[in-house]
Design a protein around this motif. Structure first.
Motif, PDB file in Angstrom:
ATOM      1  N   LEU A  59      -2.962  -4.208   4.062  1.00 37.07           N
ATOM      2  CA  LEU A  59      -3.691  -5.482   4.022  1.00 37.07           C
ATOM      3  C   LEU A  59      -3.479  -6.186   2.690  1.00 37.07           C
ATOM      4  O   LEU A  59      -3.243  -7.416   2.635  1.00 37.07           O
ATOM      5  CB  LEU A  59      -5.182  -5.219   4.258  1.00 37.07           C
ATOM      6  CG  LEU A  59      -6.083  -6.449   4.274  1.00 37.07           C
ATOM      7  CD1 LEU A  59      -5.674  -7.397   5.399  1.00 37.07           C
ATOM      8  CD2 LEU A  59      -7.541  -6.032   4.424  1.00 37.07           C
ATOM      9  N   ARG A  60      -3.521  -5.417   1.594  1.00 35.02           N
ATOM     10  CA  ARG A  60      -3.292  -6.005   0.254  1.00 35.02           C
ATOM     11  C   ARG A  60      -1.877  -6.531   0.130  1.00 35.02           C
ATOM     12  O   ARG A  60      -1.634  -7.619  -0.400  1.00 35.02           O
ATOM     13  CB  ARG A  60      -3.567  -4.942  -0.798  1.00 35.02           C
ATOM     14  CG  ARG A  60      -3.346  -5.409  -2.228  1.00 35.02           C
ATOM     15  CD  ARG A  60      -4.445  -6.336  -2.663  1.00 35.02           C
ATOM     16  NE  ARG A  60      -4.450  -6.470  -4.107  1.00 35.02           N
ATOM     17  CZ  ARG A  60      -4.386  -7.611  -4.759  1.00 35.02           C
ATOM     18  NH1 ARG A  60      -4.293  -8.760  -4.071  1.00 35.02           N
ATOM     19  NH2 ARG A  60      -4.432  -7.649  -6.074  1.00 35.02           N
ATOM     20  N   GLU A  63      -1.480  -9.780   1.989  1.00 36.28           N
ATOM     21  CA  GLU A  63      -2.093 -10.900   1.257  1.00 36.28           C
ATOM     22  C   GLU A  63      -1.137 -11.424   0.192  1.00 36.28           C
ATOM     23  O   GLU A  63      -0.960 -12.654   0.013  1.00 36.28           O
ATOM     24  CB  GLU A  63      -3.404 -10.441   0.614  1.00 36.28           C
ATOM     25  CG  GLU A  63      -4.524 -10.157   1.615  1.00 36.28           C
ATOM     26  CD  GLU A  63      -5.751  -9.607   0.921  1.00 36.28           C
ATOM     27  OE1 GLU A  63      -5.672  -9.309  -0.297  1.00 36.28           O
ATOM     28  OE2 GLU A  63      -6.797  -9.455   1.582  1.00 36.28           O
ATOM     29  N   ALA A  66       1.775 -13.281   1.752  1.00 34.70           N
ATOM     30  CA  ALA A  66       1.380 -14.618   2.201  1.00 34.70           C
ATOM     31  C   ALA A  66       1.393 -15.613   1.042  1.00 34.70           C
ATOM     32  O   ALA A  66       1.802 -16.778   1.206  1.00 34.70           O
ATOM     33  CB  ALA A  66      -0.006 -14.552   2.833  1.00 34.70           C
ATOM     34  N   VAL A  67       0.960 -15.166  -0.150  1.00 37.97           N
ATOM     35  CA  VAL A  67       0.990 -16.053  -1.315  1.00 37.97           C
ATOM     36  C   VAL A  67       2.420 -16.347  -1.710  1.00 37.97           C
ATOM     37  O   VAL A  67       2.787 -17.493  -2.036  1.00 37.97           O
ATOM     38  CB  VAL A  67       0.199 -15.427  -2.481  1.00 37.97           C
ATOM     39  CG1 VAL A  67       0.349 -16.289  -3.739  1.00 37.97           C
ATOM     40  CG2 VAL A  67      -1.271 -15.281  -2.107  1.00 37.97           C
ATOM     41  N   PRO A  74       1.354 -14.831  -6.983  1.00 36.94           N
ATOM     42  CA  PRO A  74       0.116 -14.142  -6.612  1.00 36.94           C
ATOM     43  C   PRO A  74      -0.518 -13.443  -7.810  1.00 36.94           C
ATOM     44  O   PRO A  74       0.170 -13.080  -8.774  1.00 36.94           O
ATOM     45  CB  PRO A  74       0.575 -13.129  -5.560  1.00 36.94           C
ATOM     46  CG  PRO A  74       1.987 -12.829  -5.941  1.00 36.94           C
ATOM     47  CD  PRO A  74       2.561 -14.110  -6.483  1.00 36.94           C
TER      48      PRO A  74
END
Length: 416
Positions: A59-60, A63, A66-67, A74
C-alpha cells in the motif's frame, strides 16, 4: 540393597500396569494433538503476520508510485515504527531517491515489480525485513519503488513462549486426570480379572487333581497286581481300570463341555423335546438306583425346543445332586405358563446356605469340604447345568425347598 530391589520391583509393576500404559497412551495422543495444533497455529499466525506486512508495504509503495506518476516528488520519510526504509530505483537499478535513513545507500534487494522478498537484515537494523516492489511510470521515466518493513513477529513469539510452557502443563494435567479416571474405572474390572484369574488357577488345579486321582488308583492296582499276582485277579484289576477310566472319561467330557461353553460353541441339535418324558425317565432310574422316595406327582406335560441329550443331562445332574443331599425324599415338578416351562427338583437335605447360592454353580465347588469325592461328585455337575440352560436361553436358580432342603428351579422357553 533390599530396599532398592523392592523399589525396582514396584517401579516395574507400575510401568507394566494397565493404568500406566493407558495413561501414557492418553498423554501421547493428547500431546501429539497439541503439538500438531500448536505447530499449525504458529504457522498460521506467522503467515498472517507476513501477509499483513506485505499488504502494508505494498500500500505504501503504491502511494509513492501514484505520486511519481504525476511527476511530483513524493515524501519518503519513514513515519511508521514498522517501516524500515524506502528506495526508488531507475531502470538500471540505481537508487535515485530514498528515505533519509538510507540516503546514499545502494538498493537493499533486487526485486521485480509486483514481487516481494524476505532479507535477513538491512543497513538500518539487523533484523529480518520484507521488501515489496511496485512499478511507477511518470514523466520522469519508469521506476521501481522498494518499501521494506520489519518482519519480526513478536506476537507469534509470545504465543510460542506460552505454548512451550503451557503444553507440558496441559500434558501433566491430562496424565494425572487420566491416571485417576482409569484407576477409578479399572479398579472393578481389575478386581474381576484378578478373581477370574484366581478361579482359572483353581479350576486347573482341581481338574489336575481330579484327573490324577483315577490315574493314581489305576497305577496303584496295577503295581499291586504286578508285585503280587496271586492276590489280584485279572477280573478285579480289569473292573478297577474300567471304573476309573469311565470316571476319567466323564470328567474329560465335562471339562470339554465347559471349555466349549467358555468359547460359546456348545453344539445344540434343537428340536421339540417332551421334557416330562425326560423327567419320568430320570426319576425312574433314581428309584431303581437308590432307596429314596422319588415323588413325580407334580410333573405335568411340558415341551421345550432344545437338544434332548443336553436337557437330559441337566435333569440327570439335578437328580444326582438332589440324591446326594436328600435324607429320604426327592421331588420333581414340571409346569407350563406364559410361554415358559418350569422344572423344580426338591430334596429334604440340609439345603444351600443363602450366602453360598451365588457360587453354587461355579466349577469344582463343593460346599461340604468333608464329603468324599465319590459321594460329592467332581464339582462340575451344577456348573454344566448352568451352561446348558443358558445355551437354551433359560435360567437356573437355587432356593429353599418346601421339603426343607434345596430347590433347584430351571425355567426354559416353551416350544411353540
Amino acid at each position: 540393597m533390599e530396599a532398592d530391589a523392592g523399589l525396582w520391583r514396584r517401579l516395574r509393576a507400575i510401568t507394566g500396569s494397565i493404568r500406566w500404559r493407558v495413561t501414557l497412551a492418553a498423554v501421547a495422543v493428547v500431546g501429539a494433538a497439541l503439538v500438531a495444533g500448536s505447530v499449525a497455529m504458529v504457522a498460521f499466525l506467522h503467515r498472517e503476520n507476513d501477509n499483513r506486512i506485505r499488504s502494508a508495504a505494498r500500500l505504501r509503495a503504491l502511494e509513492i508510485a501514484a505520486v511519481l506518476a504525476t511527476g511530483e516528488t513524493p515524501a519518503l520519510a519513514v513515519d511508521d515504527e514498522e517501516e524500515v526504509l524506502i528506495q526508488v530505483l531507475d531502470r538500471t537499478g540505481a537508487v535515485v531517491m530514498s528515505s533519509p535513513n538510507v540516503s546514499g545507500r545502494r538498493a537493499v534487494a533486487r526485486v521485480e515489480p509486483g514481487e516481494t522478498t524476505r532479507i535477513a537484515s538491512t543497513p538500518i537494523e539487523n533484523e529480518p525485513s520484507i521488501v515489496v516492489a511496485e512499478a511507477a511510470r511518470g514523466p520522469g521515466g519508469t521506476f521501481t519503488v522498494l518499501v521494506a518493513r520489519n518482519a519480526s513477529d513478536e506476537s507469534t513469539g509470545d504465543v510460542v513462549d506460552l505454548l512451550v510452557w503451557g503444553v507440558p502443563l496441559v500434558l501433566v494435567v491430562v496424565g494425572l486426570t487420566t491416571w485417576r479416571a482409569v484407576d477409578r474405572a479399572l479398579t472393578p474390572t481389575l478386581d474381576k480379572l484378578e478373581a477370574a484369574q484366581a478361579r482359572q488357577r483353581r479350576f486347573v488345579a482341581d481338574a489336575s487333581h481330579e484327573l490324577r486321582s483315577p490315574l493314581a488308583t489305576i497305577r496303584q492296582h496295577a503295581e499291586v497286581a504286578r508285585a503280587h499276582p496271586e492276590r489280584t485277579g485279572t477280573a478285579k484289576l480289569a473292573q478297577t481300570v474300567l471304573d476309573e477310566s469311565g470316571r476319567m472319561q466323564r470328567l474329560v467330557e465335562d471339562l470339554l463341555l465347559l471349555a466349549r461353553a467358555d468359547e460359546g460353541t456348545i453344539a445344540l441339535h434343537r428340536g421339540p423335546v417332551d421334557i416330562d418324558d425326560v423327567v419320568f425317565d430320570v426319576a425312574g432310574g433314581l428309584r431303581r438306583s437308590s432307596s429314596l422316595h422319588v415323588d413325580t406327582t407334580g410333573v405335568s406335560a411340558g415341551r421345550v425346543a432344545g437338544d434332548e441329550s443336553q436337557l437330559r443331562r441337566v435333569v440327570q445332574n439335578l437328580a444326582d445332586n438332589a440324591a446326594r443331599h436328600a435324607r429320604s425324599t426327592v421331588r420333581f415338578s414340571l409346569s407350563e405358563a406364559s410361554g415358559r416351562t418350569r422344572l423344580c427338583v426338591d430334596d429334604d437335605g440340609a439345603g444351600v446356605p443363602e450366602g453360598e447360592r451365588s457360587r453354587i454353580f461355579e466349577r469344582f465347588i463343593r460346599l461340604d469340604d468333608a464329603r468324599s469325592r465319590d459321594a460329592g461328585g467332581n464339582g462340575l455337575g451344577l456348573a454344566i447345568v448352568a451352561e446348558i440352560v443358558a445355551a437354551h436361553g433359560g435360567t437356573v436358580t437355587v432356593a429353599t425347598s418346601p421339603l426343607g432342603g434345596a430347590r433347584f428351579e430351571v425355567v426354559l422357553p416353551a416350544s411353540g
